[in-house]
Design a protein around this motif. Structure first.
Motif, PDB file in Angstrom:
ATOM      1  N   GLU A  82       0.833  -1.203   0.000  1.00 22.21           N
ATOM      2  CA  GLU A  82       0.000   0.000   0.000  1.00 22.21           C
ATOM      3  C   GLU A  82       0.867   1.252   0.000  1.00 22.21           C
ATOM      4  O   GLU A  82       0.590   2.221  -0.732  1.00 22.21           O
ATOM      5  CB  GLU A  82      -0.916  -0.016   1.225  1.00 22.21           C
ATOM      6  CG  GLU A  82      -1.922   1.118   1.264  1.00 22.21           C
ATOM      7  CD  GLU A  82      -2.810   1.063   2.493  1.00 22.21           C
ATOM      8  OE1 GLU A  82      -3.448   2.100   2.791  1.00 22.21           O
ATOM      9  OE2 GLU A  82      -2.859   0.020   3.166  1.00 22.21           O
ATOM     10  N   LEU A  83       1.930   1.258   0.778  1.00 25.77           N
ATOM     11  CA  LEU A  83       2.837   2.403   0.817  1.00 25.77           C
ATOM     12  C   LEU A  83       3.486   2.615  -0.544  1.00 25.77           C
ATOM     13  O   LEU A  83       3.581   3.759  -1.024  1.00 25.77           O
ATOM     14  CB  LEU A  83       3.912   2.179   1.896  1.00 25.77           C
ATOM     15  CG  LEU A  83       4.979   3.249   2.020  1.00 25.77           C
ATOM     16  CD1 LEU A  83       4.351   4.585   2.437  1.00 25.77           C
ATOM     17  CD2 LEU A  83       6.048   2.838   3.004  1.00 25.77           C
ATOM     18  N   LYS A  84       3.905   1.529  -1.189  1.00 21.14           N
ATOM     19  CA  LYS A  84       4.523   1.638  -2.510  1.00 21.14           C
ATOM     20  C   LYS A  84       3.528   2.226  -3.527  1.00 21.14           C
ATOM     21  O   LYS A  84       3.877   3.117  -4.315  1.00 21.14           O
ATOM     22  CB  LYS A  84       5.003   0.270  -2.968  1.00 21.14           C
ATOM     23  CG  LYS A  84       5.746   0.305  -4.273  1.00 21.14           C
ATOM     24  CD  LYS A  84       6.213  -1.080  -4.676  1.00 21.14           C
ATOM     25  CE  LYS A  84       6.883  -0.980  -6.038  1.00 21.14           C
ATOM     26  NZ  LYS A  84       7.108  -2.276  -6.640  1.00 21.14           N
ATOM     27  N   ALA A  85       2.274   1.744  -3.459  1.00 17.58           N
ATOM     28  CA  ALA A  85       1.255   2.259  -4.378  1.00 17.58           C
ATOM     29  C   ALA A  85       1.005   3.744  -4.136  1.00 17.58           C
ATOM     30  O   ALA A  85       0.875   4.520  -5.093  1.00 17.58           O
ATOM     31  CB  ALA A  85      -0.035   1.461  -4.216  1.00 17.58           C
ATOM     32  N   LEU A  86       0.954   4.164  -2.896  1.00 14.59           N
ATOM     33  CA  LEU A  86       0.737   5.581  -2.570  1.00 14.59           C
ATOM     34  C   LEU A  86       1.915   6.440  -3.006  1.00 14.59           C
ATOM     35  O   LEU A  86       1.736   7.559  -3.494  1.00 14.59           O
ATOM     36  CB  LEU A  86       0.458   5.752  -1.076  1.00 14.59           C
ATOM     37  CG  LEU A  86      -0.893   5.217  -0.578  1.00 14.59           C
ATOM     38  CD1 LEU A  86      -0.963   5.262   0.934  1.00 14.59           C
ATOM     39  CD2 LEU A  86      -2.031   6.010  -1.198  1.00 14.59           C
ATOM     40  N   LYS A  87       3.130   5.909  -2.837  1.00 14.85           N
ATOM     41  CA  LYS A  87       4.313   6.658  -3.292  1.00 14.85           C
ATOM     42  C   LYS A  87       4.287   6.827  -4.803  1.00 14.85           C
ATOM     43  O   LYS A  87       4.593   7.898  -5.325  1.00 14.85           O
ATOM     44  CB  LYS A  87       5.599   5.934  -2.858  1.00 14.85           C
ATOM     45  CG  LYS A  87       5.989   6.163  -1.429  1.00 14.85           C
ATOM     46  CD  LYS A  87       7.319   5.461  -1.115  1.00 14.85           C
ATOM     47  CE  LYS A  87       7.752   5.700   0.306  1.00 14.85           C
ATOM     48  NZ  LYS A  87       9.025   5.006   0.612  1.00 14.85           N
ATOM     49  N   ASP A  88       3.946   5.750  -5.505  1.00 13.76           N
ATOM     50  CA  ASP A  88       3.869   5.831  -6.972  1.00 13.76           C
ATOM     51  C   ASP A  88       2.800   6.844  -7.383  1.00 13.76           C
ATOM     52  O   ASP A  88       3.018   7.642  -8.298  1.00 13.76           O
ATOM     53  CB  ASP A  88       3.546   4.454  -7.566  1.00 13.76           C
ATOM     54  CG  ASP A  88       4.721   3.498  -7.491  1.00 13.76           C
ATOM     55  OD1 ASP A  88       5.869   3.961  -7.253  1.00 13.76           O
ATOM     56  OD2 ASP A  88       4.505   2.273  -7.657  1.00 13.76           O
ATOM     57  N   LEU A  89       1.656   6.807  -6.721  1.00 14.35           N
ATOM     58  CA  LEU A  89       0.576   7.740  -7.026  1.00 14.35           C
ATOM     59  C   LEU A  89       1.013   9.176  -6.758  1.00 14.35           C
ATOM     60  O   LEU A  89       0.770  10.073  -7.562  1.00 14.35           O
ATOM     61  CB  LEU A  89      -0.660   7.388  -6.184  1.00 14.35           C
ATOM     62  CG  LEU A  89      -1.910   8.218  -6.413  1.00 14.35           C
ATOM     63  CD1 LEU A  89      -2.459   7.983  -7.825  1.00 14.35           C
ATOM     64  CD2 LEU A  89      -2.963   7.874  -5.385  1.00 14.35           C
ATOM     65  N   TYR A  90       1.688   9.407  -5.667  1.00 14.36           N
ATOM     66  CA  TYR A  90       2.167  10.750  -5.307  1.00 14.36           C
ATOM     67  C   TYR A  90       3.205  11.236  -6.317  1.00 14.36           C
ATOM     68  O   TYR A  90       3.170  12.398  -6.740  1.00 14.36           O
ATOM     69  CB  TYR A  90       2.744  10.739  -3.894  1.00 14.36           C
ATOM     70  CG  TYR A  90       3.276  12.068  -3.453  1.00 14.36           C
ATOM     71  CD1 TYR A  90       2.397  13.090  -3.086  1.00 14.36           C
ATOM     72  CD2 TYR A  90       4.637  12.322  -3.414  1.00 14.36           C
ATOM     73  CE1 TYR A  90       2.878  14.311  -2.684  1.00 14.36           C
ATOM     74  CE2 TYR A  90       5.126  13.558  -3.021  1.00 14.36           C
ATOM     75  CZ  TYR A  90       4.243  14.562  -2.647  1.00 14.36           C
ATOM     76  OH  TYR A  90       4.721  15.773  -2.244  1.00 14.36           O
ATOM     77  N   CYS A  91       4.108  10.366  -6.721  1.00 19.34           N
ATOM     78  CA  CYS A  91       5.149  10.737  -7.682  1.00 19.34           C
ATOM     79  C   CYS A  91       4.538  11.116  -9.032  1.00 19.34           C
ATOM     80  O   CYS A  91       4.990  12.040  -9.680  1.00 19.34           O
ATOM     81  CB  CYS A  91       6.172   9.596  -7.860  1.00 19.34           C
ATOM     82  SG  CYS A  91       7.249   9.412  -6.436  1.00 19.34           S
ATOM     83  N   HIS A  92       3.505  10.417  -9.467  1.00 21.79           N
ATOM     84  CA  HIS A  92       2.865  10.710 -10.745  1.00 21.79           C
ATOM     85  C   HIS A  92       2.090  12.020 -10.684  1.00 21.79           C
ATOM     86  O   HIS A  92       2.014  12.748 -11.666  1.00 21.79           O
ATOM     87  CB  HIS A  92       1.921   9.585 -11.160  1.00 21.79           C
ATOM     88  CG  HIS A  92       2.639   8.327 -11.582  1.00 21.79           C
ATOM     89  ND1 HIS A  92       3.641   8.325 -12.517  1.00 21.79           N
ATOM     90  CD2 HIS A  92       2.514   7.046 -11.167  1.00 21.79           C
ATOM     91  CE1 HIS A  92       4.091   7.086 -12.682  1.00 21.79           C
ATOM     92  NE2 HIS A  92       3.414   6.289 -11.871  1.00 21.79           N
ATOM     93  N   LYS A  93       1.527  12.385  -9.549  1.00 23.97           N
ATOM     94  CA  LYS A  93       0.787  13.640  -9.408  1.00 23.97           C
ATOM     95  C   LYS A  93       1.745  14.812  -9.410  1.00 23.97           C
ATOM     96  O   LYS A  93       1.408  15.882  -9.901  1.00 23.97           O
ATOM     97  CB  LYS A  93      -0.037  13.645  -8.127  1.00 23.97           C
ATOM     98  CG  LYS A  93      -1.311  12.862  -8.226  1.00 23.97           C
ATOM     99  CD  LYS A  93      -2.189  13.093  -7.019  1.00 23.97           C
ATOM    100  CE  LYS A  93      -3.526  12.401  -7.211  1.00 23.97           C
ATOM    101  NZ  LYS A  93      -4.409  12.647  -6.112  1.00 23.97           N
ATOM    102  N   VAL A  94       2.912  14.662  -8.818  1.00 21.19           N
ATOM    103  CA  VAL A  94       3.873  15.747  -8.728  1.00 21.19           C
ATOM    104  C   VAL A  94       4.417  16.085 -10.108  1.00 21.19           C
ATOM    105  O   VAL A  94       4.653  17.244 -10.430  1.00 21.19           O
ATOM    106  CB  VAL A  94       5.004  15.396  -7.732  1.00 21.19           C
ATOM    107  CG1 VAL A  94       6.123  16.421  -7.771  1.00 21.19           C
ATOM    108  CG2 VAL A  94       4.446  15.251  -6.324  1.00 21.19           C
ATOM    109  N   GLU A  95       4.636  15.104 -10.931  1.00 20.43           N
ATOM    110  CA  GLU A  95       5.237  15.323 -12.257  1.00 20.43           C
ATOM    111  C   GLU A  95       4.352  16.011 -13.227  1.00 20.43           C
ATOM    112  O   GLU A  95       3.406  16.414 -13.390  1.00 20.43           O
ATOM    113  CB  GLU A  95       5.663  13.995 -12.868  1.00 20.43           C
ATOM    114  CG  GLU A  95       6.761  13.329 -12.094  1.00 20.43           C
ATOM    115  CD  GLU A  95       7.048  11.941 -12.649  1.00 20.43           C
ATOM    116  OE1 GLU A  95       6.376  11.454 -13.556  1.00 20.43           O
ATOM    117  OE2 GLU A  95       7.973  11.313 -12.152  1.00 20.43           O
TER     118      GLU A  95
END
Length: 95
Positions: A82-95
């Protein structure tokens, strides 16, 4: 200090009346040894039963701990994913 005298009975005891004797005077050395052996065997038997029960409880306790470890490992794995999925989601929103 009072003094006591031992007197022989002057008359026979009535029928059915028994004089009490101290417990030690009724046992021969062989009877005492047999009694000690019997008590030892009884104590050893109780100890074996207690040890068996202790081992059973310990086995049950270890099994519970192993189950708890399995549950916590699964929970940890789920949280990491879940943490990995949230990090990936956060990284894609920032870009």
């Amino acid at each position: 200090m009072p003094t006591y005298q031992i007197r022989a009975p002057t008359a026979a005891l009535p029928q059915g009346v028994v004089m009490a004797a101290s417990p030690g005077s009724l046992h021969s050395p062989q009877q005492l040894a047999e009694e000690a052996t019997r008590k030892r065997e009884l104590r050893l038997m109780k100890n074996r039963e207690a040890a068996r029960e202790c081992r059973r409880k310990k086995k049950e306790y270890v099994k519970c701990l192993e189950n708890r470890v399995a549950v916590l490992e699964n929970q940890n794995k789920t949280l990491i994913e879940e943490l990995k999925a949230l990090k990936d989601l956060y990284c894609h929103k920032v870009e």
